[in-house]
Write an enzyme that holds these catalytic residues in place. Structure first.
Site, mmCIF file in Angstrom:
data_model
loop_
_atom_site.group_PDB
_atom_site.id
_atom_site.type_symbol
_atom_site.label_atom_id
_atom_site.label_comp_id
_atom_site.label_asym_id
_atom_site.label_seq_id
_atom_site.Cartn_x
_atom_site.Cartn_y
_atom_site.Cartn_z
ATOM 1 C CD1 TRP A 185 -2.395 -1.780 0.094
ATOM 2 C CD2 TRP A 185 -3.410 -0.704 1.766
ATOM 3 N NE1 TRP A 185 -3.676 -2.284 0.216
ATOM 4 C CE2 TRP A 185 -4.313 -1.642 1.239
ATOM 5 C CE3 TRP A 185 -3.833 0.089 2.846
ATOM 6 C CZ2 TRP A 185 -5.609 -1.805 1.725
ATOM 7 C CZ3 TRP A 185 -5.115 -0.077 3.344
ATOM 8 C CH2 TRP A 185 -6.000 -1.017 2.777
ATOM 9 C CE LYS A 186 4.111 1.461 -4.555
ATOM 10 N NZ LYS A 186 4.890 1.883 -5.696
ATOM 11 C CB SER A 220 2.798 -1.655 -14.220
ATOM 12 O OG SER A 220 3.280 -0.347 -13.925
ATOM 13 N N GLY A 240 -0.117 -0.124 -6.825
ATOM 14 C CA GLY A 240 -1.378 0.568 -7.105
ATOM 15 C C GLY A 240 -2.603 -0.333 -7.120
HETATM 16 C C1 PEP Z 1 5.538 -1.672 -5.943
HETATM 17 O O1 PEP Z 1 5.522 -0.586 -5.399
HETATM 18 O O2 PEP Z 1 6.158 -2.608 -5.422
HETATM 19 C C2 PEP Z 1 4.845 -1.831 -7.207
HETATM 20 C C3 PEP Z 1 5.052 -2.923 -7.893
HETATM 21 O O3 PEP Z 1 4.002 -0.804 -7.590
HETATM 22 P P1 PEP Z 1 2.992 -0.801 -8.843
HETATM 23 O O4 PEP Z 1 2.278 -2.129 -8.834
HETATM 24 O O5 PEP Z 1 2.072 0.331 -8.566
HETATM 25 O O6 PEP Z 1 3.801 -0.641 -10.068
#
Ligand code: PEP
Length: 251
Positions: A13-14, A214, A236
């Site tokens: 979730w950062k 992503s 995300g």
């Molecule tokens: C992540 O922060 O580990 C990540 C993979 O982010 P995202 O899926 O948003 O690219």
């Protein structure tokens, strides 16, 4: 031949999420408990402020709760930091270490990441150790060498006896909507697997290798089917129960 490791789908979730966001975990929990049990392990790593409260909702549904970072020491004069034993005490079972955002924002080195992983293992938790090249490194043709060096220096010798997870996250794919080709992911994961087997023998074959960058409902089925991709680390798309559930279903 595809390996037989149980996949791990882990959300990151950062720095997102307030207590109100736990509604999404309630929603995910009810989706997961409504049908057949998922054939993968499901985890979410929220901000540390939500670990304990999330665990109340997540644990009964079999969702593992993790953390996003820790200090390498168990305790001491480090204002504002959190140690692995503290995260364990709050209910975390996993800790992400060496995420590229921490390497970039806080100058974290492979050596510090390795020390953090050791402290996570000492606390009885499992580290998710992140590696991945930048766009410039990929364009310069050095991605393999960069990631191999990160792997060698960030994964501690303790992985010979204790469980660790490695996440390959190309920095240029994180939060950008871009992903490597399936062939590039397959090649990097095969290379990571070979290095782990060379260093740890049979134990190296059992270390889960996650792909991150992503990963979303639209590409999860293809990416998670690649050999030596034993799950995903998802930023995300882990914030919304519907998206995370779709990825779990693809796994
Ligand atoms: C992540 O922060 O580990 C990540 C993979 O982010 P995202 O899926 O948003 O690219």
């Amino acid at each position: 031949m595809a390996d037989s490791l149980t996949k791990l789908i882990a959300g990151n979730w950062k720095m997102n999420g307030l207590r109100a966001s736990l509604f999404e975990v309630e929603k995910l929990a009810s989706k997961l408990t409504a049908g057949a049990a998922p054939r993968c392990t499901v985890a979410i790593c929220p901000p540390a402020t939500l670990i304990a409260a999330m665990n109340q909702i997540a644990a009964p549904a079999g969702i593992v709760v993790g953390a996003q970072d820790c200090h390498p020491a168990a305790s001491g004069a480090h204002t504002g930091d959190l140690s692995a034993p503290m995260l364990a005490d709050a209910g975390a079972q996993l800790v992400i270490v060496g995420h590229s955002e921490r390497r970039a924002d806080h100058g974290e080195t492979d050596e510090l990441v390795r020390q953090k992983a050791v402290s996570v293992l000492a606390a009885g938790l499992t580290p998710i150790i992140c590696v991945g090249e930048t766009r410039a490194e990929r364009e310069a043709g050095t991605a393999d060498a960069v990631v191999a060096a990160q792997l060698a220096a960030s994964v501690p010798d303790e992985a010979a006896d204790d469980d660790v997870v490695v996440a390959y996250e190309p920095v240029w794919a994180i939060g950008t909507g871009l992903t490597p080709t399936s062939a590039d992911i397959a090649q990097m994961h095969k290379s990571l697997r070979d290095q782990l087997v060379k260093r740890f023998g049979a134990k190296g074959a059992a270390i889960k290798l996650l792909y991150g960058g992503s990963l979303k409902p639209g590409n999860a089925r293809e990416i998670l089917a690649i050999e030596h991709v034993n799950g995903g680390l998802i930023g995300g798309a882990s914030l919304l129960a519907d998206d995370l559930f779709a990825i779990i279903s693809a796994a």
